[in-house]
Design a protein around this motif. Structure first.
Motif, PDB file in Angstrom:
ATOM      1  N   GLY A  41      86.505  54.672  28.691  1.00 54.63           N
ATOM      2  CA  GLY A  41      86.143  53.766  27.603  1.00 54.63           C
ATOM      3  C   GLY A  41      86.516  52.336  27.966  1.00 54.63           C
ATOM      4  N   GLU A  42      86.622  51.513  26.949  1.00 61.31           N
ATOM      5  CA  GLU A  42      86.871  50.088  27.183  1.00 61.31           C
ATOM      6  C   GLU A  42      88.364  49.776  27.170  1.00 61.31           C
ATOM      7  OE1 GLU A  42      84.222  47.197  25.254  1.00 61.31           O
ATOM      8  OE2 GLU A  42      85.995  46.543  24.170  1.00 61.31           O
ATOM      9  N   PRO A  44      92.203  50.477  24.470  1.00 62.49           N
ATOM     10  CA  PRO A  44      92.758  51.042  23.240  1.00 62.49           C
ATOM     11  C   PRO A  44      92.438  50.187  22.015  1.00 62.49           C
ATOM     12  CG  PRO A  44      94.448  50.820  24.967  1.00 62.49           C
ATOM     13  CD  PRO A  44      93.232  50.124  25.453  1.00 62.49           C
ATOM     14  N   GLY A  45      92.181  50.833  20.905  1.00 64.99           N
ATOM     15  CA  GLY A  45      92.088  50.152  19.620  1.00 64.99           C
ATOM     16  C   GLY A  45      93.436  50.267  18.907  1.00 64.99           C
ATOM     17  N   GLU A  48      95.049  53.797  18.875  1.00 57.48           N
ATOM     18  CA  GLU A  48      95.487  54.191  20.217  1.00 57.48           C
ATOM     19  C   GLU A  48      96.745  53.421  20.622  1.00 57.48           C
ATOM     20  OE1 GLU A  48      92.258  53.305  19.468  1.00 57.48           O
ATOM     21  OE2 GLU A  48      91.459  55.350  19.446  1.00 57.48           O
ATOM     22  N   PHE A  55      91.288  57.305  22.392  1.00 57.99           N
ATOM     23  CA  PHE A  55      90.245  57.922  21.574  1.00 57.99           C
ATOM     24  C   PHE A  55      90.788  58.886  20.515  1.00 57.99           C
ATOM     25  CE2 PHE A  55      87.661  56.184  24.985  1.00 57.99           C
ATOM     26  CZ  PHE A  55      86.555  55.745  24.276  1.00 57.99           C
ATOM     27  N   HIS A 155      78.842  53.881  23.874  1.00 59.07           N
ATOM     28  CA  HIS A 155      80.208  54.078  23.376  1.00 59.07           C
ATOM     29  C   HIS A 155      80.096  54.756  22.006  1.00 59.07           C
ATOM     30  CE1 HIS A 155      84.251  53.284  22.004  1.00 59.07           C
ATOM     31  NE2 HIS A 155      84.557  52.806  23.191  1.00 59.07           N
TER      32      HIS A 155
HETATM   33  N1  URA Z   1      87.641  52.751  22.169  1.00 62.50           N
HETATM   34  C1  URA Z   1      87.858  52.764  23.497  1.00 62.50           C
HETATM   35  O1  URA Z   1      87.089  52.204  24.268  1.00 62.50           O
HETATM   36  N2  URA Z   1      88.931  53.386  23.952  1.00 62.50           N
HETATM   37  C2  URA Z   1      89.802  54.033  23.168  1.00 62.50           C
HETATM   38  O2  URA Z   1      90.758  54.595  23.681  1.00 62.50           O
HETATM   39  C3  URA Z   1      89.550  54.010  21.785  1.00 62.50           C
HETATM   40  C4  URA Z   1      88.474  53.366  21.316  1.00 62.50           C
END
Ligand code: URA
Ligand code: URA
Length: 186
Positions: A41-42, A44-45, A48, A55, A155
């Motif tokens: 993914g990109e 942490p939000g 996270e 995620f 995503h």
């Molecule tokens: N979006 C992401 O790209 N990564 C995460 O870990 C959570 C949300």
């Protein structure tokens, strides 16, 4: 390249970019260290950053449901991100931040040696597959590189914002499940 524990230790103490200043937890990754399929993914939000696990928020819950529907076993996967610390306000990581963090992800890939790497969204696709990739145009295509099969798809957060993306994403996940089945049979 470091072993798993050494790498995790290095990441947990990392101050290579500014993202360390506001992080709660370093989000190293989750899943099987022998996974055949890796998702990237990109970054942490908020959820996270608090939990230290990638995620787990709304996007992650959607990803879990898609995986289950596609028949992809959680035991077969590993999930990481381009950056391991939360960009404030969930902004896109800067190129400097991504470059500082990418060697850690590469080390994880080197240890796990997944057969397939799926990029979730434009940021992961840009740094892992190609700078010029556009998700809307290029999603769902397989690229073979250095013995890895690579694909970019939407995503899961994009699917939450735009329902019309769910159908093409579903086609991609069926293709991912089929490829994984094929590769595991060999
Ligand atoms: N979006 C992401 O790209 N990564 C995460 O870990 C959570 C949300
Ligand atoms: N990307 C997402 O999809 N969600 C977040 O919370 C952060 C990054």
């Amino acid at each position: 390249m470091l072993g798993w524990e050494g790498l995790e230790n290095l990441c947990i103490n990392c101050k290579k970019c500014r993202l360390h200043e506001k992080r709660n937890k370093v989000v190293f990754g989750k899943g099987s260290r022998t996974a055949g399929l890796m998702f990237v993914g990109e970054g942490p939000g908020r959820d996270e950053d608090v939990s230290g696990v990638p995620f787990v928020g709304k996007a992650g819950q959607l990803l879990d449901r898609i995986l289950e529907a596609a028949g992809i076993d959680q035991k077969d996967i590993y999930i990481g991100n381009i950056v391991k610390c939360r960009p404030p306000g969930n902004r896109i990581p800067t190129p400097d931040e991504a470059r500082a963090c990418l060697p850690y992800l590469r080390n994880q890939v080197y240890i796990i040696k997944p057969k397939i790497i799926v990029c979730l969204g434009a940021t992961a696709a840009k740094y892992i597959i190609d700078d010029r990739i556009r998700i809307t145009r290029d999603r769902g295509r397989w690229h073979e590189r250095k013995g890895y099969w690579l694909m970019a798809t939407y995503h899961p957060a994009a699917l939450l914002r735009d329902e019309t993306k769910k159908r093409p994403a579903w086609e991609d996940f069926k293709s991912i499940a089929a490829k994984l089945g094929e590769l595991k049979a060999h």
